[in-house]
Each structure stands twice: as C-alpha cells, then as structure tokens.
Design a protein around this motif. Sequence first.
Motif, PDB file in Angstrom:
ATOM      1  N   GLU A  66       0.821  -1.217   0.000  1.00 49.55           N
ATOM      2  CA  GLU A  66       0.000   0.000   0.000  1.00 49.55           C
ATOM      3  C   GLU A  66       0.857   1.271   0.000  1.00 49.55           C
ATOM      4  OE1 GLU A  66      -3.165   0.228  -0.320  1.00 49.55           O
ATOM      5  OE2 GLU A  66      -3.902  -1.786   0.069  1.00 49.55           O
ATOM      6  N   PRO A  67       1.767   1.410  -0.957  1.00 56.22           N
ATOM      7  CA  PRO A  67       2.655   2.581  -0.939  1.00 56.22           C
ATOM      8  C   PRO A  67       1.940   3.898  -1.183  1.00 56.22           C
ATOM      9  CG  PRO A  67       2.844   1.430  -3.021  1.00 56.22           C
ATOM     10  CD  PRO A  67       1.988   0.566  -2.135  1.00 56.22           C
ATOM     11  N   LEU A  68       0.739   3.851  -1.767  1.00 60.77           N
ATOM     12  CA  LEU A  68       0.022   5.078  -2.113  1.00 60.77           C
ATOM     13  C   LEU A  68      -1.027   5.463  -1.086  1.00 60.77           C
ATOM     14  CD1 LEU A  68      -0.529   4.256  -5.897  1.00 60.77           C
ATOM     15  CD2 LEU A  68       1.409   5.430  -4.832  1.00 60.77           C
ATOM     16  N   ALA A  69      -1.176   4.651  -0.043  1.00 60.69           N
ATOM     17  CA  ALA A  69      -2.209   4.911   0.962  1.00 60.69           C
ATOM     18  C   ALA A  69      -1.959   6.242   1.666  1.00 60.69           C
ATOM     19  CB  ALA A  69      -2.238   3.778   1.989  1.00 60.69           C
ATOM     20  N   GLY A  70      -3.014   7.059   1.763  1.00 63.55           N
ATOM     21  CA  GLY A  70      -2.938   8.315   2.492  1.00 63.55           C
ATOM     22  C   GLY A  70      -2.295   9.449   1.737  1.00 63.55           C
ATOM     23  N   LEU A  71      -1.927   9.234   0.461  1.00 62.35           N
ATOM     24  CA  LEU A  71      -1.266  10.282  -0.301  1.00 62.35           C
ATOM     25  C   LEU A  71      -2.271  11.054  -1.147  1.00 62.35           C
ATOM     26  CD1 LEU A  71       1.943   8.458  -1.600  1.00 62.35           C
ATOM     27  CD2 LEU A  71       1.539   9.586   0.608  1.00 62.35           C
TER      28      LEU A  71
ATOM     29  N   PRO B 279      -3.354  13.224  -4.613  1.00 55.59           N
ATOM     30  CA  PRO B 279      -3.117  12.851  -6.014  1.00 55.59           C
ATOM     31  C   PRO B 279      -1.745  13.231  -6.538  1.00 55.59           C
ATOM     32  CG  PRO B 279      -5.341  13.694  -5.750  1.00 55.59           C
ATOM     33  CD  PRO B 279      -4.652  13.913  -4.438  1.00 55.59           C
ATOM     34  N   LEU B 280      -1.248  14.406  -6.154  1.00 51.06           N
ATOM     35  CA  LEU B 280       0.060  14.842  -6.647  1.00 51.06           C
ATOM     36  C   LEU B 280       1.172  13.986  -6.059  1.00 51.06           C
ATOM     37  CD1 LEU B 280       1.616  16.830  -8.375  1.00 51.06           C
ATOM     38  CD2 LEU B 280       1.682  18.395  -6.406  1.00 51.06           C
ATOM     39  N   ALA B 281       1.065  13.668  -4.763  1.00 54.54           N
ATOM     40  CA  ALA B 281       2.080  12.826  -4.129  1.00 54.54           C
ATOM     41  C   ALA B 281       2.076  11.421  -4.728  1.00 54.54           C
ATOM     42  CB  ALA B 281       1.843  12.767  -2.621  1.00 54.54           C
TER      43      ALA B 281
END
Length: 290
Positions: free
Chosen positions: A161-166, A168-170
């Motif tokens: 889950e590397p994209l969790a809590g980021l 859209p730009l991050a």
Amino acid sequence: MMTTQIQTTALSVNGLTKTYRTGRALDDASFSLPQGAIAALVGANGSGKSTLLSLLAGLLAPDAGTVSVFGDDLGAGTHTHPRVAFLAQRRPLYADMTVRDNLRIVGALNDRWNDDRAREVLDKGRIRLDAKVRTLSEGQRALVGAALALSREPDLLLLDEPLAGLDPLAREDLLRILMADVADRGTTLLMSAHVLSDLEAICDHLVLLEDGCVRLCGGIDDLLADHQFLVGANDVTGPVPAEAVVDERRTDRQATLLVRGETDAAGWDVERPSLEALVIGYLRAGRERS
C-alpha cells in the motif's frame, strides 16, 4: 535463424501457508511472476496481502510452502534476500532523526547500497537531508521510504500500500519515481493497493487473494481476454455451466454474468470487462461465499 528468448522467473511461490492465533492468513498460496513484471496485488481487507508480502520479504517464516527469488530458495527462516527490497505500509522510519541519519543507518545495515541513488530520489522530491522525518508530510515520507528501498538496488521490489494516504500529486510523484526505476533497471515489482485506477495504467500482471488463497493470477491482458460479461433477459437460462460463472447479478428484467472462458452466447450480449470490473466481480463473489 530464429532464437527463442527464455523468460526468467523472478518470484515463485508454492503452497505458502501462514496461521496466526486468529486463523489462517495464507492457505496454500501459489503463483509466479516473470522477471520485469509490474504486478498488482489485490484483495479485500484481511485477505492476506500484508502477510504475503512480509513472507516474501523474509520478515516472517512460513508454516508451510516455499518461496524462490530468482531461483534461490528462501528456506524456512527469516531473512531478506539481497536482491529484494520491501517498503511496508507504515513506512518504518526514524521519525526523530534527520533524513540524512535515516540514510546512514539503513545504509550501514545493507551490503547492497547506493547512497547516490537515495539522494537522487530525495532531490526529485525536493526533500532536504537535514529535515527531521517527523516534520515531513505523508507524501514526503513516502518518498523517503522509496529512496531507502530503491537504494538497495533491488531486482524485486515489494510495496505494501505505498500510495495509501497520499494526495493525487504525491501519488503521481511516487509512481513516476517507481516506474522510472522499473524502466531503467528492469526491476520486478509487486505492489498492493486498494485504488484500482492507480494500478490499471501501470501494471501488466495481477495477483488476486481471497481469504488467503490465490484466486486469480496472470498477465492482465490474458486474464481480461479470458473473461466476459454476458447480459441477457433474467428469465433465460444462462448459456454456460455453473462452474464457469464467476459472479452473477440479476434484476427483475436483466441477468449479468461474469464468465471465465469462451462460450457460445447466442441471444446474449457479450462485453469484455475492465480490470476494475474483473477484480470487483471476483471480490464480490468471494464475499458472498464467505
């Protein structure tokens, strides 16, 4: 004269099983990924994704089964293969230390380490080396975690889950850095995520877990070609045997069947599923079986 290119298997999992006090997290899981694959690991909450990644990273020992990385058997112990890097969902960083100190500590613990690669990733994210980790945003921490993982120059990169809590730009920044590494080094990537739109544009393989079992695995194009939606009147008997039906939705007038394999569907409309529709169909069917 024609030559045949032999495809290397980056990861091979056979009969992997892990049980906790609360129940079995993985149950005889088996799949393989070719070298250079960009694979999405999907499943409902509690399906065993994090346990699987921790086993592949060598942080947990399996109760049964084997894991092979580029032909090397990991064995039954807990150790990370030198060609593997793992970024956990919680991004374990030393929050009260600077980014520079995090690089120094993690670098000292790894024989395979490229400090220039870490600084390159951090420069792209405009992250100062003297900044304390606790002062960074979630997106910046994700980039620090990626810098630490990529600096091991892995041939197999595992991301939980590397994209969790980021925002859209991050997410875009992190995906761009990861995909650049895959393109430059031919890294094999296995990444879990809940937002399927983040995966559909970049992944070419799929591993779908259901209650600790691998329910679906393969190249995404092949899997999509092997499935179809059949849409017809609710009062008409389906044109396929029950075992070919993955998921079935019915209204007063219409029946929609997600079917695996080709079939003679005379009288039914045939549609090819998107990746999101395919995954949701399998997850919904699994929830109804449980």
